[in-house]
Design a protein around this motif. Structure first.
Motif, PDB file in Angstrom:
ATOM      1  N   PRO A 229       0.816  -1.215   0.000  1.00  0.00           N
ATOM      2  CA  PRO A 229       0.000   0.000   0.000  1.00  0.00           C
ATOM      3  C   PRO A 229       0.852   1.269   0.000  1.00  0.00           C
ATOM      4  N   LEU A 230       0.409   2.254  -0.750  1.00  0.00           N
ATOM      5  CA  LEU A 230       1.033   3.580  -0.857  1.00  0.00           C
ATOM      6  C   LEU A 230       2.317   3.590  -1.692  1.00  0.00           C
ATOM      7  N   GLU A 231       2.731   2.435  -2.183  1.00  0.00           N
ATOM      8  CA  GLU A 231       3.924   2.394  -3.032  1.00  0.00           C
ATOM      9  C   GLU A 231       3.524   2.714  -4.471  1.00  0.00           C
ATOM     10  N   PRO A 232       4.230   3.629  -5.155  1.00  0.00           N
ATOM     11  CA  PRO A 232       3.861   3.982  -6.527  1.00  0.00           C
ATOM     12  C   PRO A 232       3.919   2.786  -7.476  1.00  0.00           C
ATOM     13  N   LYS A 233       2.990   2.734  -8.430  1.00  0.00           N
ATOM     14  CA  LYS A 233       2.969   1.637  -9.389  1.00  0.00           C
ATOM     15  C   LYS A 233       4.214   1.635 -10.274  1.00  0.00           C
ATOM     16  N   TRP A 234       4.772   2.811 -10.496  1.00  0.00           N
ATOM     17  CA  TRP A 234       5.932   2.929 -11.376  1.00  0.00           C
ATOM     18  C   TRP A 234       7.254   2.678 -10.655  1.00  0.00           C
ATOM     19  N   PHE A 235       7.214   2.350  -9.370  1.00  0.00           N
ATOM     20  CA  PHE A 235       8.437   2.247  -8.596  1.00  0.00           C
ATOM     21  C   PHE A 235       9.468   1.274  -9.172  1.00  0.00           C
ATOM     22  N   PRO A 236       9.075   0.127  -9.782  1.00  0.00           N
ATOM     23  CA  PRO A 236      10.081  -0.767 -10.367  1.00  0.00           C
ATOM     24  C   PRO A 236      10.940  -0.129 -11.454  1.00  0.00           C
ATOM     25  N   PHE A 237      10.529   1.039 -11.947  1.00  0.00           N
ATOM     26  CA  PHE A 237      11.322   1.752 -12.955  1.00  0.00           C
ATOM     27  C   PHE A 237      12.206   2.826 -12.316  1.00  0.00           C
ATOM     28  N   SER A 238      12.159   2.919 -10.998  1.00  0.00           N
ATOM     29  CA  SER A 238      12.932   3.934 -10.289  1.00  0.00           C
ATOM     30  C   SER A 238      14.409   3.549 -10.216  1.00  0.00           C
ATOM     31  N   PRO A 239      15.319   4.531 -10.219  1.00  0.00           N
ATOM     32  CA  PRO A 239      16.750   4.240 -10.019  1.00  0.00           C
ATOM     33  C   PRO A 239      17.006   3.475  -8.718  1.00  0.00           C
ATOM     34  N   ASN A 240      16.225   3.759  -7.676  1.00  0.00           N
ATOM     35  CA  ASN A 240      16.412   3.055  -6.407  1.00  0.00           C
ATOM     36  C   ASN A 240      16.140   1.563  -6.543  1.00  0.00           C
ATOM     37  N   TYR A 241      15.242   1.211  -7.429  1.00  0.00           N
ATOM     38  CA  TYR A 241      14.909  -0.190  -7.670  1.00  0.00           C
ATOM     39  C   TYR A 241      15.935  -0.833  -8.599  1.00  0.00           C
ATOM     40  N   LYS A 242      16.306  -0.100  -9.657  1.00  0.00           N
ATOM     41  CA  LYS A 242      17.198  -0.654 -10.680  1.00  0.00           C
ATOM     42  C   LYS A 242      18.634  -0.855 -10.192  1.00  0.00           C
ATOM     43  N   VAL A 243      19.062  -0.093  -9.202  1.00  0.00           N
ATOM     44  CA  VAL A 243      20.463  -0.157  -8.787  1.00  0.00           C
ATOM     45  C   VAL A 243      20.743  -1.346  -7.865  1.00  0.00           C
ATOM     46  N   TRP A 244      19.708  -1.893  -7.231  1.00  0.00           N
ATOM     47  CA  TRP A 244      19.932  -2.957  -6.258  1.00  0.00           C
ATOM     48  C   TRP A 244      20.655  -4.178  -6.831  1.00  0.00           C
ATOM     49  N   PRO A 245      20.296  -4.688  -8.025  1.00  0.00           N
ATOM     50  CA  PRO A 245      21.016  -5.861  -8.546  1.00  0.00           C
ATOM     51  C   PRO A 245      22.512  -5.628  -8.742  1.00  0.00           C
ATOM     52  N   TYR A 246      22.923  -4.377  -8.826  1.00  0.00           N
ATOM     53  CA  TYR A 246      24.346  -4.060  -8.948  1.00  0.00           C
ATOM     54  C   TYR A 246      25.015  -4.088  -7.574  1.00  0.00           C
ATOM     55  N   VAL A 247      24.451  -3.346  -6.624  1.00  0.00           N
ATOM     56  CA  VAL A 247      25.118  -3.187  -5.331  1.00  0.00           C
ATOM     57  C   VAL A 247      25.092  -4.464  -4.502  1.00  0.00           C
ATOM     58  N   CYS A 248      24.190  -5.383  -4.850  1.00  0.00           N
ATOM     59  CA  CYS A 248      24.137  -6.684  -4.168  1.00  0.00           C
ATOM     60  C   CYS A 248      24.122  -7.779  -5.237  1.00  0.00           C
ATOM     61  N   ASN A 249      25.168  -7.770  -6.067  1.00  0.00           N
ATOM     62  CA  ASN A 249      25.157  -8.617  -7.262  1.00  0.00           C
ATOM     63  C   ASN A 249      25.340 -10.103  -6.997  1.00  0.00           C
ATOM     64  N   HIS A 250      25.641 -10.485  -5.777  1.00  0.00           N
ATOM     65  CA  HIS A 250      25.749 -11.907  -5.445  1.00  0.00           C
ATOM     66  C   HIS A 250      24.614 -12.347  -4.507  1.00  0.00           C
ATOM     67  N   CYS A 251      23.672 -11.451  -4.287  1.00  0.00           N
ATOM     68  CA  CYS A 251      22.561 -11.767  -3.389  1.00  0.00           C
ATOM     69  C   CYS A 251      21.497 -12.595  -4.106  1.00  0.00           C
ATOM     70  N   LYS A 252      20.986 -13.596  -3.428  1.00  0.00           N
ATOM     71  CA  LYS A 252      19.908 -14.397  -3.991  1.00  0.00           C
ATOM     72  C   LYS A 252      18.570 -13.723  -3.712  1.00  0.00           C
ATOM     73  N   GLY A 253      17.637 -13.881  -4.656  1.00  0.00           N
ATOM     74  CA  GLY A 253      16.292 -13.367  -4.432  1.00  0.00           C
ATOM     75  C   GLY A 253      16.041 -11.975  -4.940  1.00  0.00           C
TER      76      GLY A 253
END
Length: 344
Positions: A229-253
């Motif tokens: 709830p209250l999370e924007p629908k477009w959030f998966p396109f946000s830089p905050n969302y897109k950068v995570w696979p880089y900064v935790c590139n060996h993290c599962k899930g």
């Protein structure tokens, strides 16, 4: 007939030329850098740099009549120099111990600094207002290091503070040793720094090592694949969302990894959060707001025995207290934090 044959030949070669141009264009486009502003640039050839790749932000310890400050190195088991900036209220009472606050800056695990102007100005104000020893930790960042390196740095900093219970030790700081109340250690941070503080409290709650009295999360950086709830629908396109696979590139899930999603698969039960009280601070105009509020509500309805509170800064945006350290809204946040630290 010859004319038709010539026309067909021309058309055939035209198609070939267009196809080659399209192939070249597609090939070049596929190699265009991926820019995740303001965090990183991925050149798609194995090289990733910060979006701003200049000198790290640094200002000297502030000169302030209300607070003393200095830069130190905290001994770390990872054999690197874990730097920090320590703030002590001016004219402390030598007969009175005061709380210790470990503070972690934001920046999605790849930018930011404990030594930047905004962070230094803000943490100095916190130390003066709340009458605490505030330790701003300059943890390791991407692309040189990936998560969980920042979390390990936070743990090293907490163990170092707790080690001051002995009268002397390697790397002991005289301010912490003389004035620090080691029974009242708090962890806090903003954005990804709040994420670090949360993970620190979780680790404490698993029954390992030192004790935490409280946890302060300012606009925490939490993610997850299922919209809350209250999370924007477009959030998966946000830089905050897109950068995570880089900064935790060996993290599962992915975004459901326990380091970024407190309720993701494999995350420890929030009922074991290792502190007595929690303050979650959100900004009304912030894409991370919804998940932070959801986190607060999940903690409140869990079996965690502590006290939780949520405060929202109306009309403010993400980490406003760092970008506007002299704003009235920041003054209120600091007073709220002071009341939280100094209440029973």
């Amino acid at each position: 007939m010859a004319k038709n044959h010539l026309l067909l030949s021309f058309s055939f070669f035209s198609v070939l030329i267009i196809a080659q141009i399209s192939h070249i264009f597609a090939k070049n486009t596929s190699k265009s850098p991926i820019v995740i502003q303001p965090y990183i640039i991925d050149y798609r050839n194995g090289t990733v740099t910060k979006y701003y790749n200049g000198p790290a932000s640094f200002v000297p310890p502030p000169i302030d009549s209300q607070v003393q400050s200095k830069d130190i190195v905290i001994p770390s088991p990872s054999y690197h120099n874990l730097r920090a900036r320590v703030f002590l209220p001016a004219r402390p009472d030598p007969s009175r111990k005061i709380p210790v606050l470990l503070y972690f800056h934001g920046g999605a695990f790849c930018i930011g600094s404990a030594f930047g102007w905004g962070d230094s100005h803000y943490v100095a104000k916190v130390a003066a207002e709340a009458r605490v020893i505030a330790i701003a930790v300059d943890y390791r960042l991407y692309p040189d290091f990936t998560v969980p390196a920042p979390l390990e740095d936070a743990w090293a900093a907490l163990e170092w503070v707790a080690a001051h219970a002995s009268r002397a030790g390697p790397g002991h700081d005289p301010w912490v040793a003389q004035y620090g109340h080691l029974g009242r250690i708090f962890a806090g941070g903003d954005s990804s720094g709040a994420t670090i503080a949360h993970n620190l409290a979780v680790r404490v709650g698993m029954g390992h090592g030192p004790h935490l009295s409280g946890l302060f999360l300012a606009m925490p950086y939490f993610l997850g694949s299922k919209r809350v709830p209250l999370e924007p629908k477009w959030f998966p396109f946000s830089p905050n969302y897109k950068v995570w696979p880089y900064v935790c590139n060996h993290c599962k899930g992915g975004v459901n990894n326990k380091f970024i999603n407190p309720f993701g698969r494999g995350a420890p039960s929030i009922a074991h959060l290792g502190c007595k009280k929690l303050l979650v601070y959100t900004a009304e105009v912030d894409e991370l707001r919804g998940r932070a509020i959801w986190y607060y509500k999940r903690v409140r309805t869990s079996r965690w025995p502590g006290q939780a509170r949520w405060i929202e800064a109306k009309g403010q945006s993400h980490i406003f207290h760092i970008s506007k350290p002299d704003d009235p809204a920041t003054t209120k946040l600091i007073r709220d934090l002071s009341a939280f630290v100094n209440s029973n």
